[in-house]
Design a protein around this motif. Structure first.
Motif, PDB file in Angstrom:
ATOM      1  N   TYR A  18      -7.581  -0.192  -2.258  1.00  0.00           N
ATOM      2  CA  TYR A  18      -9.121  -0.603  -2.944  1.00  0.00           C
ATOM      3  C   TYR A  18      -9.215  -0.497  -4.391  1.00  0.00           C
ATOM      4  N   TYR A  45     -11.936  -3.942  -1.241  1.00  0.00           N
ATOM      5  CA  TYR A  45     -10.852  -3.405  -0.409  1.00  0.00           C
ATOM      6  C   TYR A  45     -10.075  -4.312   0.270  1.00  0.00           C
ATOM      7  N   VAL A 105     -12.011  -0.082  -7.507  1.00  0.00           N
ATOM      8  CA  VAL A 105     -13.607   0.465  -7.995  1.00  0.00           C
ATOM      9  C   VAL A 105     -14.169  -0.563  -9.226  1.00  0.00           C
ATOM     10  N   TYR A 108     -17.044  -2.779  -5.973  1.00  0.00           N
ATOM     11  CA  TYR A 108     -16.084  -2.303  -5.044  1.00  0.00           C
ATOM     12  C   TYR A 108     -15.236  -3.565  -4.275  1.00  0.00           C
TER      13      TYR A 108
END
Lengths: 110, 114
Positions: free
Chosen positions: B48, B33, B50, B31
């Protein structure tokens, strides 16, 4: 969305004093972190604490998830503790954002 | 481990110019961001990701674009800079949302648009 409230907004201490910072949140959380943002703007991880109690030197934190609050304790404060302390939470629903509170600005004088 | 690194540290842009803020992490985190921090405020999520090839909008995505071609890199693109984009930009990464999800932050990029 989830709301995060921090108190007090500002705190002025003499070196050596103790303090407690509070973070209230409006819903169940997967993640709660405390950060210190130093005067140079750097974000420093203090605690990852979605529940329970942790200690690291003069700092400790407690999160009571069922009552939706977290506390950060600073003991024997030093001038280097000055800066902004942020609480940030991630809710249980979809999405991976950390939602930040507005912070507590701490000033420690010698 | 260098953790999360960001470049540049500072940048001044003129209105209408474009630029890319670079972010790299060496922790093999899935992850990543991008946040922005306006004066006196907490951080707000822009975009963001994943994993490689997967991105999604956060709270304040307008005026920005991202891509994630590798696990390590997550650049943020400003196409037509506006004064409202004057802010400090932080990149962060975490291992896994469903398990241990502590987010680690880079040092930030301070951007001024004049």
């Amino acid at each position: 969305g989830i709301q995060v409230e921090q108190s007090p907004p500002d705190l002025i201490l003499q070196e050596g004093a103790n303090s407690t910072l509070r973070c209230n949140f409006s819903d169940s959380v997967n993640n709660l972190q405390w950060f210190h943002q130093n005067p140079w703007g750097q974000l420093i991880n203090l605690f990852y604490i979605p529940s329970g109690t942790k200690q690291n030197g003069r700092l400790s934190a407690t999160t009571v998830a069922t009552e939706r609050y977290s506390l950060l304790y600073i003991s024997s404060s030093q001038t280097t503790d000055s800066g902004v302390y942020f609480c940030a939470v991630e809710g249980r629903q979809a999405g991976t954002a950390l939602i930040f509170g507005k912070g507590t600005t701490l000033s420690v004088s010698s | 481990n260098a953790g999360v690194t960001q470049t540049p540290k500072f940048r001044i842009l003129k209105i209408g110019q474009s630029m890319t803020l670079q972010c790299t992490q060496d922790m093999n985190h899935n992850y990543m961001y991008w946040y922005r921090q306006d004066p006196g405020m907490g951080l707000k999520l822009i975009y963001y990701s994943v994993g490689a090839g997967i991105t999604d909008k956060g709270e304040v995505p307008n005026g920005y674009n991202v891509s994630r071609s590798t696990t390590e890199d997550f650049p943020l693109r400003l196409e037509l800079a506006a004064p409202s984009q004057t802010s400090v930009y932080f990149c962060a990464s975490s291992q896994d949302r469903d398990a241990y999800n502590e987010q680690f932050f880079g040092p930030g990029t301070r951007l001024t648009v004049l």
